[in-house]
Design an enzyme around this catalytic site. Sequence first.
Site, PDB file in Angstrom:
ATOM      1  CD  GLU A 249      -3.093  -0.859   0.162  1.00  0.00           C
ATOM      2  OE1 GLU A 249      -3.107   0.184  -0.507  1.00  0.00           O
ATOM      3  OE2 GLU A 249      -3.926  -1.773   0.001  1.00  0.00           O
ATOM      4  CD  GLU A 516     -10.767  -1.781  -8.441  1.00  0.00           C
ATOM      5  OE1 GLU A 516     -11.937  -1.458  -8.109  1.00  0.00           O
ATOM      6  OE2 GLU A 516      -9.790  -1.637  -7.688  1.00  0.00           O
TER       7      GLU A 516
END
Length: 622
Positions: A249, A516
């Site tokens: 991350e 996405e």
Amino acid sequence: MPVATLLPFTATPNRKSASPTSFRLTEKFILLLVFSAFITLCFGAIFFLPDSSKLLSGVFFHSSAVETNTRTGPDSSDPGSAGNDERVLAKIKNDHEKALLEAKDTLQKRPDEIKKDILNDKKKLLSEAKGHGGNDVNNLPFVVYHRPPGATGHEPLDPETKERRAKIKEMMKHAWDSYRRYAWGSNELRPVSKTGHSSNLFGSIKGATIVDALDTLYIMEMFEEFDAATDWVEKNLDFNVNAEVSVFEVNIRFVGGLLSAYYLSGKEVYRRKAVELGEKLLPAFKTPTGIPWALLNLKSGVGRNWPWASGGSSILAEYGTLHLEFMHLSKLSGNPEFAQKVMNIRKVLNRLDKPQGLYPNYLNPNSGQWGQHHVSVGGLGDSFYEYLLKAWLMSDKTDDEAKKMYYDALQAIETNLMRKSSGGLTYIAEWKGGLLEHKMGHLTCFAGGMIALGADGAPSDKTGHQMEQAAEIARTCHESYARTSLKLGPEAFRFDGGVEAIATRQNEKYFILRPEVIETYMYMWRFTHDPKYREWGWEAVQALEKHCRVEGGYSGVRDVYASTPNHDDVQQSFYLAETLKYLYLLFSDDDHLAFDHWVFNTEAHPLPVIKKDKTDIPNEVE
Ligand code: DMJ
């Protein structure tokens, strides 16, 4: 030699021949000796006094070349040699005459010639700096910065597209202003409570939203906001924390965000911060195989894996999503270690047998063996495949190993995981030790964009076939939105028990502002110019505005099938980094961050293609 030691050999002791007016021979000799000693002393003193010509040259000319030459030139080894000063002065005169001639020359040159000369001088300095290594972030090698093309765009001609694009910018402004007002410096915003929010993914590093949003602000030409963010980064972004972070991350959001901000703006602070953070992540690779840990304490450098991961394994989508950023870190720091670390990951993977050609999600960093044979193109696997393709594209299609790995993996995915529902929807299922779970995650929807992006280079005339697959995945993911009440997609949807593209479990019905599906619309639009992709994107905008927008920003929702939204009260940093960026690009012309020049990391941070012909090298450590 001391004078006294000469006496016995030269003096003749005959005091009788002396008179008051005339000295005896011995006395004359002693006087002569004293006199010559005096003269020698005077000469000696001249050479111990500071050299006035040097002092003058230092005060008036500040010329290091002159200084160097007077100190190291052949004359300086013989300070007593006559004419030394004249030679130095002559050299100064010559140098100045030369400089005058050069200046005269320069004045006669065209601006482009002058520019070229400056560039050459910079390059010379650069190669000198290279010798000093690149490990100290305060002493990074000099790089020549060129902004790659398409960092900002222009307004689309079509009035509707122009209006829609402006609307996305307004959404970004609302998200950003709200964060700035209520959560400035925190990692994320709680838009309903109007306070800051921090997930433990970033340890005690602060400002995830600021760093994640930098490039979106830049490409939308929100320069006042970009400058405020830069100011915050300069003064407050601190990686000296005694806390455990997620290597993945932190890499995709912070390293990726800083790198993009550097490439777009040319501001050195971003290069420095990216390299500083990259170096802090390096201890994660201290495992017997070099496969990095998932979690790392940035202060102690101690790493470990998620306790839930199969047998202490590292995760494919985590260790496999460092490549793009680390290649650029090596490029910008002159330190090859970053590139070596990620190339080693590949080496380990290439030595292993792959079940049915598939890459399991779990790999033990100690033994170098696979953990559970679970395979996914969604969570735990997704961006590994994405980075194989993009490693090849970012290398200007020179990294053939990555290319082969990508197309081989895609073939295995097609054979083993891709299925068509009875209603005709193509989906990518999950694979558990040979058994299929007929579920597709929201995360998996990025694959439509990835397959479209790679279709052009597909082997064995598969370009058309892969474009069809990409379009089918885009359609399935659109259906997952269209079949909900809020017209926003669930976290995961299933193709079993009589349903298609619908979430059946309560804990899979949430929507957290993920990008996405919109990412795939954006790629499909660029490659096909089929207007339906812009329409689908616009549907998502309307749903976001209706159900996620609140007074204090944008919030995720807990159940996309409920008739009214129940807000989760988190404005994810990737909403600004990815969702809004991909929407903006969907309504922009193709030359804005064109794919020929840029690849997007998995957090939508654009990184420049490293051109093989060096025509638009964004930054070159030579
Ligand atoms: C982002 O942080 C990245 O896209 C990552 O690869 C997985 N998903 C989130 C957003 O959904």
